[in-house]
Design an enzyme around this catalytic site. Structure first.
Site, mmCIF file in Angstrom:
data_model
loop_
_atom_site.group_PDB
_atom_site.id
_atom_site.type_symbol
_atom_site.label_atom_id
_atom_site.label_comp_id
_atom_site.label_asym_id
_atom_site.label_seq_id
_atom_site.Cartn_x
_atom_site.Cartn_y
_atom_site.Cartn_z
ATOM 1 N N ASP A 44 -3.454 33.464 39.097
ATOM 2 C CA ASP A 44 -3.479 34.453 38.601
ATOM 3 C C ASP A 44 -4.291 35.818 38.051
ATOM 4 O O ASP A 44 -5.775 35.475 37.173
ATOM 5 C CB ASP A 44 -2.388 34.721 37.509
ATOM 6 C CG ASP A 44 -1.188 33.883 37.664
ATOM 7 O OD1 ASP A 44 -0.569 34.245 38.668
ATOM 8 O OD2 ASP A 44 -0.173 33.824 36.837
ATOM 9 N N GLY A 75 2.387 29.127 31.344
ATOM 10 C CA GLY A 75 2.294 28.915 30.616
ATOM 11 C C GLY A 75 1.607 27.955 29.457
ATOM 12 O O GLY A 75 1.402 28.917 28.766
ATOM 13 N N ARG A 118 7.306 15.245 42.509
ATOM 14 C CA ARG A 118 8.052 14.148 42.782
ATOM 15 C C ARG A 118 9.694 14.514 42.897
ATOM 16 O O ARG A 118 9.602 13.003 43.704
ATOM 17 C CB ARG A 118 7.387 13.205 41.332
ATOM 18 C CG ARG A 118 6.291 12.952 41.496
ATOM 19 C CD ARG A 118 6.698 11.292 40.069
ATOM 20 N NE ARG A 118 4.907 10.887 40.388
ATOM 21 C CZ ARG A 118 4.072 10.096 40.893
ATOM 22 N NH1 ARG A 118 4.613 10.274 41.856
ATOM 23 N NH2 ARG A 118 3.443 9.561 40.390
ATOM 24 N N GLY A 140 -2.311 29.672 36.618
ATOM 25 C CA GLY A 140 -1.350 30.731 36.534
ATOM 26 C C GLY A 140 -2.330 30.985 34.995
ATOM 27 O O GLY A 140 -4.029 31.511 35.051
ATOM 28 N N SER A 141 -2.126 30.474 34.019
ATOM 29 C CA SER A 141 -2.595 31.312 32.892
ATOM 30 C C SER A 141 -4.103 29.633 32.432
ATOM 31 O O SER A 141 -5.039 30.149 31.545
ATOM 32 C CB SER A 141 -2.258 30.539 31.075
ATOM 33 O OG SER A 141 -1.028 31.343 31.585
ATOM 34 N N GLY A 159 0.795 24.830 35.082
ATOM 35 C CA GLY A 159 1.406 23.956 34.185
ATOM 36 C C GLY A 159 -0.670 23.105 34.561
ATOM 37 O O GLY A 159 -1.416 22.551 33.696
ATOM 38 N N LYS A 163 3.775 39.960 41.295
ATOM 39 C CA LYS A 163 5.806 38.997 40.871
ATOM 40 C C LYS A 163 6.817 40.219 40.443
ATOM 41 O O LYS A 163 6.734 41.229 40.531
ATOM 42 C CB LYS A 163 5.326 38.329 39.547
ATOM 43 C CG LYS A 163 4.855 36.777 39.954
ATOM 44 C CD LYS A 163 4.602 36.387 38.064
ATOM 45 C CE LYS A 163 3.367 35.157 38.810
ATOM 46 N NZ LYS A 163 3.939 34.175 39.423
#
Lengths: 194, 296
Positions: B26, B155, B167, B237-238, B216, B83
């Protein structure tokens, strides 16, 4: 006879599947020591910037060049692989092998919106035409004297050969047509037998 | 096939195949995009804000400003994704007009339609969509998605939901493969997915498109964990630009993803890369703050 597939990132699994269908042994190459005992190498589709950068960082560019010094180590590059084999590259120029005397124009057909499928006539493979899959594909802008064009599409060279090296702007590994893999395997076998 | 055909499913899903084994980051401006490319990212996701800032800002999160998307497209040679809100097909038309390389119909933004996702067959640009389980993944593929990412919880910098979703998908695939053909229609009903795709998964032993992990990942070890669990690649992402040293973190995550089975290399690249983003414990999230529940 064992064919290596450069496995930094990209569509490694698809090349593996094609060689498996031909009954040939392949091996994933991540580090210079993996090159031992190989009879040929495939550089798959992927992001040429990323693959070139990481090849250089892990010493693979020097190790592969060393391996080609004898002039009898076949290498085939598809799409990103073509860029990594090209002597000259137009546009942002990644770290690469530069073994084939061509000028590659990166993403020359446009961005993803222009990616396409088209039937390609390849004389060396006979008929029917080959199902070409072009994804953010490069073109070959210039051919060196010792390089032979094997196929064109809309007046652009999309497949070429130079001694032990083969380059395709399209992705035979995304099709069910084994003929280009077979063509390369025959090349590898010819050099392997000497 | 006509002499030449653009926007086929093969060229759409094919681009995702080319991204396998790579990291998609990102980014919110040209400088970040260049840091990502230099670190070896295979693509960037152009955004107005990264997910952790979207959480903080609250309110309605929409497609990024076209000028921002264009600025990022001009800055790098790797593919650029962007997005759109779930169901917002006009935002998707806008991104197609801008010629981004991939559209993410994403739960990170505020959904625009609480019933229908975008009809992705109507576009020449490929779509990636999030999923928490096999049924959700196959529903998105039925709508035309050419790439899947397990959702995780965006996030948060907490990998637990990403692990759970990957999983779940993988164990459901194992169960599907072991199911007799005669019982597949019933399983399709249970999954809420088309029978034809359920049958295809049985033959392939995996999803018919590439499946990345998202939501995550905040360290090189997180990325390698998702790869060892079977992800085809990683979305961060973050996790990059909310860490204390983004360039070092970006470098390390790319190398840990490549050498995900080599603990020695993961150890080396994890050294001296500053602090990961501050994480969130799932229990502290209110139900309405869980982005993964968006979409169906």
């Amino acid at each position: 006879m064992r064919i290596g597939i450069l496995s930094i990132q990209g569509d490694v699994r698809e090349h593996e599947r094609m060689f498996q269908r031909l009954g040939l042994e392949s091996a994933r190459i991540r580090q210079p020591e993996d090159l031992v005992g190989l009879s040929g190498l495939v550089i798959p589709g992927g992001e040429s910037t990323t693959i070139g950068l990481l090849m250089q960082e892990y010493g693979l560019i020097d190790a592969i060049k060393e391996k080609t010094r004898s002039g009898n180590f076949p290498i085939w590059g598809t799409c990103a692989g073509l860029i990594l084999l090209a002597k000259e590259v137009l546009g942002p120029s990644p770290a690469r092998l530069g073994l084939v005397d061509i000028t590659a124009d990166r993403n020359a057909w446009g961005r993803q919106v222009s990616s396409f499928e088209a039937d390609i006539a390849i004389a060396a493979l006979g008929s029917p035409p080959y199902p070409g899959v072009f994804i953010r594909a490069p073109r070959i802008k210039r051919l060196g004297q010792k390089v032979t064009a094997l196929a064109s599409y809309r007046d652009q060279i999309v497949m070429a050969e130079s001694g032990p090296y083969l380059v395709t702007a399209f992705h035979p590994e995304l099709t069910d047509d084994l003929r280009v893999h077979q063509y390369f395997a025959q090349k590898v076998e010819a050099y392997w037998r000497g | 096939m006509a002499n030449s055909e653009r926007g086929t499913f093969k060229v759409k899903s094919g681009l995702a195949e080319m991204l396998k084994g790579g990291v998609i980051m990102d980014v919110t401006n040209r400088e970040q995009a260049m840091i990502a490319e230099k670190a070896g990212a295979v693509a960037v996701m152009a955004l107005e804000r990264v997910p952790s800032d979207i959480r903080k800002a609250g309110g309605v999160a929409r497609m990024a400003d076209p000028r921002k998307v264009k600025e990022i497209m001009q800055a790098v040679s790797i593919p650029v994704m962007a997005k759109v809100r779930i169901g917002h097909f006009v935002e998707a038309q806008v991104l197609e007009a801008l010629e981004v390389d991939y559209i993410d119909e994403s739960e990170v933004l505020t959904p625009a339609d609480d019933q229908f996702h975008i009809d992705k067959w109507a576009f020449r640009i490929p779509f990636v969509c999030g999923a928490r389980d096999l049924g959700e993944a196959l529903r998105r593929i039925a709508e035309g998605a050419a790439m899947i990412r397990t959702k995780g919880e965006p996030g948060t910098g907490n990998v637990v939901e990403a692990v759970r979703h990957l999983r779940t998908v993988n164990s459901q695939i194992r169960r599907l493969v072991a199911t007799p053909d005669a019982e597949l229609p019933d399983l399709a009903k249970e999954l809420g997915a088309p029978l034809s795709l359920v049958q295809e998964v049985k033959v392939l032993g995996r999803l018919p498109v590439v499946n990345f992990s998202a939501g995550g990942v905040a360290s090189p070890a997180d990325a390698a964990l998702m790869m060892q669990l079977g992800a085809d690649g990683i979305f961060v992402g973050s996790g990059i630009f909310k860490s204390s040293d983004p360039a070092a973190m970006a470098n390390a995550v790319v190398r840990a993803t490549l050498h995900y089975q080599d603990a020695q290399i993961i150890a080396e690249v994890s050294e001296n890369i500053g602090e990961s983003m501050p994480g969130l414990e799932m229990k502290t999230l209110q139900a309405e703050d869980r982005m993964q529940e968006r979409g169906y």
